[in-house]
Enzyme design. Structure first.
Site, short mmCIF file in Angstrom:
data_model
loop_
_atom_site.label_atom_id
_atom_site.label_comp_id
_atom_site.label_asym_id
_atom_site.label_seq_id
_atom_site.Cartn_x
_atom_site.Cartn_y
_atom_site.Cartn_z
N ASN A 9 -5.27 -1.44 -7.31
CA ASN A 9 -6.38 -1.78 -6.58
C ASN A 9 -8.05 -1.33 -5.91
O ASN A 9 -7.57 -0.50 -5.60
CB ASN A 9 -5.86 -2.41 -5.11
CG ASN A 9 -6.11 -3.33 -3.92
OD1 ASN A 9 -7.49 -3.72 -4.18
ND2 ASN A 9 -5.73 -2.99 -2.91
N LYS A 11 -10.02 -2.27 -3.90
CA LYS A 11 -10.73 -2.36 -2.73
C LYS A 11 -12.26 -1.95 -3.18
O LYS A 11 -12.70 -3.01 -3.93
CB LYS A 11 -10.13 -1.38 -2.34
CG LYS A 11 -9.01 -1.23 -1.55
CD LYS A 11 -8.43 -0.16 -0.66
CE LYS A 11 -6.55 0.01 -1.30
NZ LYS A 11 -6.42 0.43 0.22
N HIS A 98 -2.35 -7.86 0.88
CA HIS A 98 -2.37 -6.07 1.42
C HIS A 98 -2.46 -6.03 2.51
O HIS A 98 -3.21 -6.97 3.94
CB HIS A 98 -3.72 -6.25 0.65
CG HIS A 98 -3.92 -4.65 0.30
ND1 HIS A 98 -4.27 -3.40 1.84
CD2 HIS A 98 -3.52 -3.78 -0.26
CE1 HIS A 98 -4.29 -2.82 0.59
NE2 HIS A 98 -3.78 -2.09 -0.37
N GLU A 170 4.13 -1.66 0.41
CA GLU A 170 3.14 -0.39 0.70
C GLU A 170 3.09 -0.27 2.26
O GLU A 170 2.98 -1.19 3.58
CB GLU A 170 2.26 -1.10 0.82
CG GLU A 170 1.94 -1.40 -1.13
CD GLU A 170 0.32 -1.54 -0.66
OE1 GLU A 170 -0.13 -0.24 -1.24
OE2 GLU A 170 -0.31 -2.40 -0.71
N GLY A 176 -3.74 5.21 2.21
CA GLY A 176 -4.98 5.98 2.06
C GLY A 176 -5.33 7.22 3.51
O GLY A 176 -5.40 7.64 3.44
N GLY A 237 -4.31 2.71 -4.95
CA GLY A 237 -5.56 2.61 -4.19
C GLY A 237 -6.53 3.80 -4.85
O GLY A 237 -7.86 3.23 -5.98
N GLY A 238 -6.28 4.96 -3.60
CA GLY A 238 -7.59 6.16 -4.20
C GLY A 238 -7.38 6.21 -5.65
O GLY A 238 -8.68 6.26 -6.18
P1 PGA Z 1 -3.89 4.30 -1.88
O1 PGA Z 1 -3.73 3.25 -1.31
O2 PGA Z 1 -3.10 4.97 -3.58
O3 PGA Z 1 -5.30 4.65 -1.63
O4 PGA Z 1 -2.97 4.96 -0.27
C1 PGA Z 1 -2.87 2.22 -1.61
C2 PGA Z 1 -2.74 0.62 -1.35
O5 PGA Z 1 -3.55 0.37 -0.64
O6 PGA Z 1 -3.10 -0.75 -2.52
#
Ligand code: PGA
Length: 253
Positions: A9, A11, A98, A170, A176, A237-238
């Protein structure tokens, strides 16, 4: 066998050139290094989707997802994107619910139920996100809270419809933040979710449901998380913004 899935993702990250460079790197690494039974999904911002699709169109392991869709079929909703538009450019998945959508755009369980319906009506697989805040985690009522998110947004579906859904757990406190749920914490919630789904749709559907974990999933913790019996992959995400990290997570199975 449940489908193993790793979805990235992005974002609100990556300009066109950055997104195409990242996709090209992932395509090359996945082709060389990733085994055939893992489904890799890329969820870029809407504007990049057609060009990302163009780069992955001949790669059978990589699929395209949107990060959101609107809950209306079409019409005067300036700035919004419909499920049929997403489907029309060759995407196969859409992330729905999300926690950032729930928090910043005040999306409700009832609204998400409509998005899920439109996704399915347009042959898109919903990647339905659920998860609790730190406050709810600390109150101890997190399983009830998460099961209620699932009930209010998904349990109106027929068994046939539900069998097309992917769920992503999640925990908001892990997104994050660099603070991952431990594999025990993830497994506990995933098992509880599967049991809850079994109560509504029966064991066969619950057993074949893919439940992804999301929240600071990185190459160094993915292996342990993915080894849990009820964790079928990750929503990243990241770490999905770096081709090497993302591919290493995909290779963690
Ligand atoms: P993250 O995000 O891996 O940066 O913690 C996960 C997400 O929001 O799907």
């Amino acid at each position: 066998m449940r489908q193993k899935i790793v979805a990235g993702n992005w974002k609100m990250n990556n300009t066109l050139n950055e997104g195409l460079k990242l996709t090209t790197e992932i395509v090359n690494m996945v082709a060389d290094e990733v085994r055939g039974d893992v489904k890799v999904i890329l969820a870029p911002p809407f504007v990049l989707m057609p060009q990302v699709k163009n780069l992955i169109k001949n790669v059978d392991k990589i699929y395209l997802s949107a990060q959101n869709c609107n809950e209306n079929v079409s019409g005067a909703f300036t700035g919004e994107v419909s499920a049929s538009m997403i489907s029309s450019i060759g995407a196969t998945h859409v992330i729905i619910g999300h926690s950032e959508r729930r928090e910043y755009f005040k999306e409700t369980n009832a609204q998400l139920a409509k998005k899920v319906d439109l996704a399915l009506a347009n042959n898109l697989t919903p990647i339905f996100c659920c998860g609790e805040s730190l406050e709810i985690r600390e109150s101890g009522n997190y399983e009830t809270f998460i099961c209620n998110q699932i009930k209010e947004s998904l349990f109106h579906l027929s068994a046939d419809e539900f069998s097309k859904v992917v769920i992503a757990y999640e925990p908001i406190w892990a997104i994050g933040t660099g603070k991952t749920a431990s594999s025990q914490q993830a497994q506990e919630v995933h098992a509880a979710l599967r049991k809850y789904v079994a109560g509504q749709y029966g064991d066969d559907i619950a057993e074949s449901l893919s439940i992804l974990y999301g929240g600071s999933c990185k190459p160094d913790n993915a292996k342990e998380l993915f080894a849990c019996p009820d964790v079928d992959g990750g929503l990243i995400g990241g770490a999905s913004l770096k081709s090497r990290d993302f591919t290493d997570i995909v290779k963690s199975f």
